[in-house]
Write an enzyme that holds these catalytic residues in place. Sequence first.
Site, mmCIF file in Angstrom:
data_model
loop_
_atom_site.group_PDB
_atom_site.id
_atom_site.type_symbol
_atom_site.label_atom_id
_atom_site.label_comp_id
_atom_site.label_asym_id
_atom_site.label_seq_id
_atom_site.Cartn_x
_atom_site.Cartn_y
_atom_site.Cartn_z
ATOM 1 N N GLY A 47 0.861 -1.181 0.000
ATOM 2 C CA GLY A 47 0.000 0.000 0.000
ATOM 3 C C GLY A 47 0.894 1.226 0.000
ATOM 4 N N CYS A 79 6.104 -5.346 0.244
ATOM 5 C CA CYS A 79 6.218 -4.023 -0.382
ATOM 6 C C CYS A 79 6.173 -2.911 0.680
ATOM 7 C CB CYS A 79 5.153 -3.885 -1.465
ATOM 8 S SG CYS A 79 5.618 -2.664 -2.695
ATOM 9 N N ILE A 135 5.345 -3.191 -7.822
ATOM 10 C CA ILE A 135 4.609 -1.944 -8.030
ATOM 11 C C ILE A 135 5.208 -0.869 -7.118
ATOM 12 C CG2 ILE A 135 2.349 -0.815 -7.924
ATOM 13 C CD1 ILE A 135 1.104 -3.670 -8.084
ATOM 14 N N HIS A 174 4.734 -8.440 -4.666
ATOM 15 C CA HIS A 174 3.370 -8.653 -4.148
ATOM 16 C C HIS A 174 2.871 -10.065 -4.438
ATOM 17 C CE1 HIS A 174 2.190 -4.489 -3.139
ATOM 18 N NE2 HIS A 174 2.977 -4.140 -4.145
ATOM 19 N N GLU A 176 0.630 -11.585 -3.040
ATOM 20 C CA GLU A 176 -0.836 -11.610 -2.828
ATOM 21 C C GLU A 176 -1.610 -11.201 -4.076
ATOM 22 O OE1 GLU A 176 1.254 -9.391 -1.777
ATOM 23 O OE2 GLU A 176 0.384 -7.379 -1.812
HETATM 24 N N1 GLN Z 1 6.183 2.874 -2.719
HETATM 25 C C1 GLN Z 1 5.190 2.520 -1.734
HETATM 26 C C2 GLN Z 1 5.575 3.071 -0.366
HETATM 27 O O1 GLN Z 1 6.556 3.700 -0.212
HETATM 28 C C3 GLN Z 1 5.010 1.030 -1.639
HETATM 29 C C4 GLN Z 1 4.316 0.507 -2.859
HETATM 30 C C5 GLN Z 1 3.546 -0.751 -2.664
HETATM 31 O O2 GLN Z 1 3.316 -1.235 -1.548
HETATM 32 N N2 GLN Z 1 3.069 -1.276 -3.768
HETATM 33 O O3 GLN Z 1 4.857 2.862 0.569
#
Ligand code: GLN
Length: 191
Positions: A47, A79, A135, A174, A176
């Site tokens: 997130g 992430c 991502i 990810h 998930e």
């Molecule tokens: N770049 C996001 C952050 O710094 C993380 C991206 C993700 O969880 N897909 O929180």
Amino acid sequence: MKHVGVLALQGDVREHATTLRKLGVEVHEVRRPTDLNGIEGLVIPGGESTTISHLLVSSGLRDELKSAFADGLPVFGTCAGLIVLSASILDGRTDQWSFGVLDVTVKRNGYGRQTASFEAPVDVDGIGPVPGVFIRAPRITEVGAVETLASYDHGDGSHPVLIRQVQAWGCSFHPELTADVRVHELFVNSL
Ligand code: GLN
């Protein structure tokens, strides 16, 4: 049946819950300290790490989780969840903090911005290739006392993408978001 919490403050909570249920796990959505009762492990989703770190404070979960992790509660961050667990953050916001249960430095958006998101196979120790969805992924730039379970070379050198330090796990991609449950299975089997 194993009881696993999914931190449900922000991010792709539902996708983690679906993956864990496929593995026969009883999922507890964690929004407040009392939700931690009875869980054997916790997943921190992807997130936005800045938002998750703020909400951890306002929900009262930060201090509870600090002591739970110190007492050995297993945790798996993907992430943004990896960022929240790491010891040191590059390109973080000045008010961003992290638990420091994974002895690594992570660089936020270290594989590029949203438009540079990509999917590539990641070879995981003991499993083989899994689909890696990256991502705005954090890049693990320095590692201390962690075990590396998978590394990936995006054309600019190999970097760890799945790590473990005793009962804390983190990955920059990810799992998930794919139908492949095997990375979650590694964590669940360790509980
Ligand atoms: N770049 C996001 C952050 O710094 C993380 C991206 C993700 O969880 N897909 O929180």
